[in-house]
Motif scaffolding. Structure first.
Motif, PDB file in Angstrom:
ATOM      1  N   THR A  56       0.901  -1.181   0.042  1.00 44.34           N
ATOM      2  CA  THR A  56       0.116   0.143   0.193  1.00 44.34           C
ATOM      3  C   THR A  56       0.759   1.309   0.015  1.00 44.34           C
ATOM      4  OG1 THR A  56      -1.649  -1.166   1.258  1.00 44.34           O
ATOM      5  CG2 THR A  56      -1.808   1.271   1.230  1.00 44.34           C
ATOM      6  N   ASP A  57       0.545   2.284  -0.900  1.00 44.52           N
ATOM      7  CA  ASP A  57       1.191   3.268  -1.079  1.00 44.52           C
ATOM      8  C   ASP A  57       0.761   4.242   0.052  1.00 44.52           C
ATOM      9  OD1 ASP A  57       3.139   5.315  -2.764  1.00 44.52           O
ATOM     10  OD2 ASP A  57       1.365   6.515  -2.025  1.00 44.52           O
ATOM     11  N   GLY A  63       5.182   8.661  -5.640  1.00 51.85           N
ATOM     12  CA  GLY A  63       4.433   7.460  -6.054  1.00 51.85           C
ATOM     13  C   GLY A  63       4.998   5.866  -6.012  1.00 51.85           C
ATOM     14  N   GLU A  72      -2.158   2.352  -5.856  1.00 49.78           N
ATOM     15  CA  GLU A  72      -2.398   2.807  -4.485  1.00 49.78           C
ATOM     16  C   GLU A  72      -2.398   1.564  -3.570  1.00 49.78           C
ATOM     17  OE1 GLU A  72      -2.563   5.743  -3.652  1.00 49.78           O
ATOM     18  OE2 GLU A  72      -2.532   6.773  -5.558  1.00 49.78           O
ATOM     19  N   ARG A  73      -2.878   0.507  -4.251  1.00 54.06           N
ATOM     20  CA  ARG A  73      -2.755  -0.851  -3.184  1.00 54.06           C
ATOM     21  C   ARG A  73      -2.810  -1.829  -4.270  1.00 54.06           C
ATOM     22  NH1 ARG A  73      -4.567  -2.101   2.135  1.00 54.06           N
ATOM     23  NH2 ARG A  73      -5.416  -4.036   2.346  1.00 54.06           N
TER      24      ARG A  73
END
Length: 262
Positions: A56-57, A63, A72-73
């Motif tokens: 997960t970011d 980024g 994002e995930r």
């Protein structure tokens, strides 16, 4: 037990076995610390989800990417390569294998190039903070570099020319202030031409002969006589003329009024 392989573009940096949630970033508080200036202090988190592992970011600035796609995930699979900044995170689903000896030596001898990160965690009590995350929390703006100077300002001769102009102008002002007053200018005497001297001599000779003989002499040698000035006519001021006209008008009106009563 699955594990992570941390590499850069050339060498392997570290290996970390996954026994629970792991946070990867630049901050010394992370579980896996990577000295990469393009990483955020807390860049990504790898955590279990059932029998799988998910990355997960954590709201990083630059980024997180997998196969050149920003994520994002993402659910990790065996041999997935996650790119974060200049760092590559490779997920391995098999049993953990320790890193080669050269990786251990490089990890032990590695020293951060950033002096701020080198001071973090020392006896001086220096605390490393990220300006980006600090700006998000406190609302203070991030300092920006000043604009690039024009090419002309980078030349040394321009600075020297400006300094020379300033110095020369100051010296010139001081010289004018401290200089003594100039001496009075002497009247330049110009020697008249030969024809002018001959003409003056003829005039003086003719005047002398006229005085001795009692006549006017030659008209050509006599000095020019000035014509009499014309007599200026006497004129009354305009305001005085208006007064006279007003008095005459009053007298006429008075005479007419007396005649009307007689």
């Amino acid at each position: 037990m699955p594990y992570l392989i941390i590499t850069d573009k050339q060498h392997e940096l570290d290996r970390h076995d996954l026994r629970g949630p792991v946070v990867i970033g630049r901050s010394p508080e992370c579980d896996v610390v990577v000295r990469d200036v393009l990483l955020s202090r807390r860049h990504v988190r790898v955590e279990p989800l059932g029998e799988r592992w998910v990355i997960t970011d954590l709201g990083s600035k630059n980024g997180t990417f997998i196969d050149n796609e920003k994520i994002e995930r993402h659910v990790l699979g065996d041999a997935d390569v996650v790119r974060a900044g200049r760092t590559r995170i490779i997920f391995k689903a098999g049993a953990f294998h320790p890193p080669p000896p050269d990786v251990l030596q490089r990890k032990a001898a590695r020293r951060p190039a950033d002096p701020i990160e080198a001071l973090s965690g020392t006896v001086m009590g220096f605390e490393l903070t990220d300006m980006e995350e600090n700006s998000r929390q406190t609302g203070f703006p991030i300092p920006r570099p000043k604009p690039v100077e024009p090419v002309g300002y980078r030349r040394e001769n321009v600075d020297g020319m400006v300094a020379q102009m300033a110095t020369s102008s100051g010296q010139y002002d001081l010289a004018l202030r401290d200089a003594p007053p100039p001496p009075s200018a002497a009247v330049a005497t110009v020697k008249p031409a030969r024809e002018v001297r001959a003409r003056e001599r003829d005039i003086r000779t003719g005047r002398g002969s006229r005085d001795s003989n009692g006549d006017s002499g030659d008209a050509a040698h006599s000095p020019p006589t000035r014509a009499p000035e014309p007599r200026t006519a006497t004129t009354l001021p305009r305001w005085l003329m208006l007064v006279y006209i007003l008095i005459a008008y009053v007298l006429c009106a008075l005479v007419l009024w007396l005649l009307s009563w007689s």
